[in-house]
Enzyme design. Structure first.
Site, short mmCIF file in Angstrom:
data_model
loop_
_atom_site.label_atom_id
_atom_site.label_comp_id
_atom_site.label_asym_id
_atom_site.label_seq_id
_atom_site.Cartn_x
_atom_site.Cartn_y
_atom_site.Cartn_z
N LYS A 63 0.81 -1.22 0.00
CA LYS A 63 0.00 0.00 0.00
C LYS A 63 0.84 1.27 0.00
O LYS A 63 2.05 1.25 0.20
CB LYS A 63 -0.99 -0.03 1.17
CG LYS A 63 -2.12 -1.02 0.91
CD LYS A 63 -3.26 -0.88 1.89
CE LYS A 63 -4.41 -1.80 1.48
NZ LYS A 63 -5.51 -1.79 2.47
N ARG A 79 -3.49 -9.95 5.10
CA ARG A 79 -3.98 -10.05 3.72
C ARG A 79 -2.86 -9.53 2.81
O ARG A 79 -2.48 -8.35 2.90
CB ARG A 79 -5.25 -9.23 3.55
CG ARG A 79 -5.84 -9.19 2.15
CD ARG A 79 -7.10 -8.32 2.14
NE ARG A 79 -7.71 -8.25 0.82
CZ ARG A 79 -7.42 -7.37 -0.11
NH1 ARG A 79 -6.47 -6.45 0.12
NH2 ARG A 79 -8.04 -7.37 -1.28
#
Length: 404
Positions: A341, A375
């Protein structure tokens, strides 16, 4: 002259304290009585009405602890205050019991206090039923593999739009150690143009039809649309991963409850303004939890995701990841989804395809904080990293740890 050795013993939870006291050779009958004494806890309660705050302060002092309140409470100049309870586990449990006889909603607060204290203890090993599949929680950090069947996802958009490529990637992630898979049919990257439920389902349907019967691990579907969730669950999907925390589509919680499917409720908001960062997030999650519970979901069926990269600045994302353990007070499993991210790219000044090591660092931080699952895109590397982290941190929290 005797040379005395002083040795600091790290005690973070009740089980560690019991083991440490037992090794001294203390009387077994006194171990449980003493174990809560060395464990300090600071629990914050926000916006407490003045009468309730005064009772909390008085009762906390009566059990031997203390409570920090606003300086104007003593002269009754404010209507409400945040309260910081300061005490040992034993004192706080005693307080929770005493609150059962108090007005102003303090009886309910006492029950929440017990739940919060329990959440700060190491999780017990248990089985989460995912319809016709199962996940074991509390034994090790689970790894969720990301499979995006989208043309425009921020990291792997377009790589798995072909059915054959998607199925091969799913099989590889399972081989690499994925405990479950998360299938996404719509990109949620910043600035993306939303697609219709019909288009999202068109992308998901062929993958789910082929994938679910052919693998043994649970399949989660990443969607915030109840219409898509219902079709996915009817097709055999096991978990719904909602980036809007069940609060975007009013039918989402009902659909999940109808199929008794576990839900992942992710934190999300417009903008980055907060009154109290963690406090505001906890309030959001309590609403998500309430929606889930009103539709028949309970306990481990409600999984919390702090939403790294959504509604937060870089510094806020970093703060959340440094305070992951605070979400344990909610009493539900926690998922950390930081893979590749923007926060990693900003810190390391790296493009998306060079963020593996940064992702691994966040995964290890998550394992150290005791999150239940991560995740990730890169399953093999992260699986190895959290397995090593688990070998260290889960032992350190009292699992077969000999201590000193």
């Amino acid at each position: 002259m005797r040379d005395y050795l002083i040795h600091w013993i790290r005690l973070d939870n009740f089980e560690e304290a019991k083991r440490a006291i037992s090794r001294i050779g203390s009387d077994l009958g006194g171990v449980a009585q003493m174990a809560g004494k060395p464990l300090g806890r600071a629990l914050k309660i926000e916006n407490v009405p003045l009468p309730a705050a005064l009772i909390l302060k008085q009762e906390m002092l009566s059990v031997g602890g203390d409570a920090a309140v606003h300086r104007d409470v003593i002269v009754h100049k404010i209507e409400a205050t945040d309260v910081l309870l300061l005490g040992t586990v034993r004192q706080l449990n005693h307080l929770a019991q005493k609150l059962q006889a108090q007005p102003f909603g303090l009886k309910e607060l006492g029950l929440k206090l017990k739940l919060a204290l329990k959440g700060l203890e190491p999780p017990q090993e248990r089985v989460l039923s995912c319809r016709d599949r199962e996940l074991v929680l509390g034994k090790r950090t689970l790894v969720m593999g990301i499979l995006n069947v989208t043309p425009d996802s921020f990291s792997d958009g377009g790589k798995y739009v072909d059915l054959k490529d998607a199925l091969c990637q799913a099989e590889q992630m399972i081989k690499d150690g994925a405990d479950l898979l998360d299938i996404g049919g719509e990109s949620t990257r910043p600035g993306v143009v939303p697609i219709s439920a019909e288009e999202e389902w068109r992308r998901l349907k062929p993958v789910l039809k082929e994938l679910i019967p052919g693998i043994s691990v649970p399949v989660s579907v990443d969607t915030y649309k109840a219409e898509v969730a219902e079709k996915a669950l009817a097709a055999g999907a096991h978990i719904i991963n909602d980036i809007r925390g069940l609060q975007g589509d009013p039918d989402m919680a009902r659909v999940a409850g109808k199929y008794h499917a576990p839900v992942i409720a992710m934190y999300n908001q417009e903008g980055t303004d907060y009154h109290h960062l963690i406090g505001d997030m906890l309030a959001f999650f309590r609403k998500s939890i309430q929606l889930a519970e009103e539709n028949g979901l309970t306990g481990d069926q409600i999984i919390i995701d702090p939403g790294i990269g959504f509604g937060k600045t870089r510094e806020q994302d970093l703060e959340v990841m440094s305070r992951l353990e605070e979400f344990k007070t909610l009493g539900h499993p926690i998922l950390l989804a930081a893979s590749r991210k923007r926060v990693i790219g900003n810190v390391l000044d790296l493009p998306v395809d060079q963020r593996v090591e940064g992702t691994i660092a966040t995964s290890v931080i998550g394992a150290a904080a005791g999150v239940d699952m991560i995740r990730v895109h890169d399953v093999l590397e992260n699986r190895r990293a959290v397995d090593m982290a688990d070998a260290i941190y889960r032992k350190m929290r009292g699992r077969n740890f000999e201590g000193a």
